[in-house]
Design an enzyme around this catalytic site. Structure first.
Site, PDB file in Angstrom:
ATOM      1  N   SER A 278       0.687  -1.208   0.351  1.00 53.93           N
ATOM      2  CA  SER A 278      -0.137   0.167   0.281  1.00 53.93           C
ATOM      3  C   SER A 278       0.738   1.351   0.165  1.00 53.93           C
ATOM      4  O   SER A 278       1.780   1.417   0.768  1.00 53.93           O
ATOM      5  CB  SER A 278      -0.651  -0.124   1.484  1.00 53.93           C
ATOM      6  OG  SER A 278      -1.568   1.557   1.193  1.00 53.93           O
TER       7      SER A 278
ATOM      8  N   TYR B 162      -2.073  -1.392  10.643  1.00 52.16           N
ATOM      9  CA  TYR B 162      -2.147  -1.554   8.994  1.00 52.16           C
ATOM     10  C   TYR B 162      -1.157  -1.329   8.253  1.00 52.16           C
ATOM     11  O   TYR B 162      -0.338  -2.435   7.612  1.00 52.16           O
ATOM     12  CB  TYR B 162      -3.659  -1.314   8.846  1.00 52.16           C
ATOM     13  CG  TYR B 162      -4.132  -0.867   7.109  1.00 52.16           C
ATOM     14  CD1 TYR B 162      -3.614  -2.761   6.849  1.00 52.16           C
ATOM     15  CD2 TYR B 162      -3.478   0.041   6.284  1.00 52.16           C
ATOM     16  CE1 TYR B 162      -3.756  -2.522   4.793  1.00 52.16           C
ATOM     17  CE2 TYR B 162      -3.400  -0.085   5.040  1.00 52.16           C
ATOM     18  CZ  TYR B 162      -4.049  -1.345   4.871  1.00 52.16           C
ATOM     19  OH  TYR B 162      -3.536  -1.847   3.185  1.00 52.16           O
TER      20      TYR B 162
ATOM     21  N   LYS C 121       1.642  -3.524   6.857  1.00 52.68           N
ATOM     22  CA  LYS C 121       2.872  -3.859   4.818  1.00 52.68           C
ATOM     23  C   LYS C 121       3.593  -3.344   5.308  1.00 52.68           C
ATOM     24  O   LYS C 121       4.812  -4.020   4.565  1.00 52.68           O
ATOM     25  CB  LYS C 121       1.484  -2.046   4.840  1.00 52.68           C
ATOM     26  CG  LYS C 121       0.409  -3.225   4.442  1.00 52.68           C
ATOM     27  CD  LYS C 121      -0.339  -4.415   3.306  1.00 52.68           C
ATOM     28  CE  LYS C 121      -1.219  -4.558   3.265  1.00 52.68           C
ATOM     29  NZ  LYS C 121      -1.442  -5.650   2.219  1.00 52.68           N
TER      30      LYS C 121
END
Ligand code: UD1
Length: 331
Positions: free
Chosen positions: A124, A148, A152
């Site tokens: 991302s 989150y 990544k």
């Protein structure tokens, strides 16, 4: 090629499955259905006219995943499966680290054991943190604002280290900007559980009358009209970007932005949505959302030069397709 697609019934995984099959690849899907519906499998089989082997397994489960690797000799893996709600990751950090890191490590280990060398990872743009756009792949990563985003960045690091330790691996880390829109059939799209967090699914619920108004998080950013600017990319273009990345893999670790290279503000997106779909989207300006940044868009030139990938669909198509999908929902 025969490709294992984890999270293949989710928003991006399902669209990528269609594009892979369109390019004559064979797809096997693993998805634990935590944020996807089994009906999507039937829809995918209808659109592609293929039977798609499916396993409702959790990718963190080594024994179950080992069975899948024994049953199929894969040429490559595209790893989408993961938890992705930013707010929830702040509430439940352990679940996010546990799920997103263990799944990536389990798959990498199985790839090593079964000599599967091609690995495409769903990353991302959030890994860039808050720095000046346009964002380029060689930029040093800044701290992300939530667990989150950290998962990544950590998965990118794990895969990079494995790639350097095992030169046979061919790894592509794909940094998505903001995927929106839906398949032109109107049959698959983004259908989050509960009240949406992201802008486009929220807009479609407001346009449909299921939510009364959109909260626009801040109009005092240093942008064209004060609202946040993002690089929205049509999910079908994003899916094609995965196929391009897979087909161009070479030994080593490669990083690509998947975006359009263009920024669009919240107000511009609302106006386009209203104009192309002839609907109203009532909104109110409210305070900024914690953790948001003013502007985030890609430099898309590396994917263009090396993968020959260029996103083709504009904001109007994204808005039209998202609305068509929303109107097909029974809920
Ligand atoms: C968010 C995540 C990002 C994740 C991505 C997945 C944050 C801080 N970032 O990106 O890590 O990879 O989703 O797609 O959550 N907005 C409103 N009202 C709304 C919702 C959003 O005004 O109800 C605005 C936001 O302030 C932002 C823009 O719309 O300017 C886009 O927001 P969103 O769709 O949530 O995506 P990101 O925040 O860019």
């Amino acid at each position: 090629m025969k490709i294992l697609v984890t999270g293949g019934l989710g928003f991006i995984g399902s669209h990528t499955t269609i594009e892979l099959i369109a390019k004559k690849h064979e797809v096997v899907i693993v998805d634990n259905l935590v944020n996807a519906k089994i009906d999507v499998l039937t829809i995918l089989e209808g659109i592609t006219n293929e039977t798609i082997p499916f396993y409702p397994y959790d990718v963190t489960n080594y024994e179950k995943m080992s069975e899948v690797f024994q049953q199929h000799q894969f040429d490559g893996v595209i790893h989408f499966a993961g938890l992705k709600a930013v707010g929830e990751s702040v509430e439940k950090p352990l679940e996010y680290y546990q799920n997103n890191l263990i799944s990536t490590m389990t798959l990498t280990q199985l790839c090593r054991e079964h000599a599967v060398h091609k690995f495409v990872f769903s990353s991302s743009a959030t890994v860039y943190g808050d720095q000046e756009s346009p964002l380029m792949e060689h930029f040093e990563l800044k701290k992300t604002t939530n667990p989150y985003g950290e998962t990544k960045a950590m998965c990118e690091r794990i895969l990079s280290d494995v790639g350097h330790a095992r030169p046979a691996f061919e790894i592509s880390l794909l940094r998505y900007f903001n995927p929106i829109g839906a398949h032109e059939s109107g049959l698959i799209g983004e259908n989050p559980n509960g009240i949406p967090n992201n802008l486009m699914p929220y807009i479609t619920k407001v346009a449909k009358g299921e939510l009364s108004k959109l909260n626009v998080f801040g109009d005092d950013y240093d942008t064209v009209d004060g609202t946040g600017v993002r690089d929205y990319i049509h999910v079908v273009d994003l899916a094609k970007g995965h196929v391009a990345a897979l087909e161009h893999l070479t030994k080593g670790v490669h990083i690509y932005n998947l975006g359009t290279g263009k920024g669009t503000s919240v107000l511009e997106l609302i106006q386009t949505f209203e104009a192309v779909n002839h609907v109203n989207v009532p909104f109110e300006i409210v305070a900024r959302r914690a953790g948001d940044i003013a502007t985030c868009y890609s430099d898309a030139s590396k994917a263009k030069e090396e993968l020959h990938f260029v996103a083709e669909k504009g904001i109007a198509e994204m808005c039209r397709d998202a609305w068509r999908f929303e109107n097909n929902q029974l809920n």
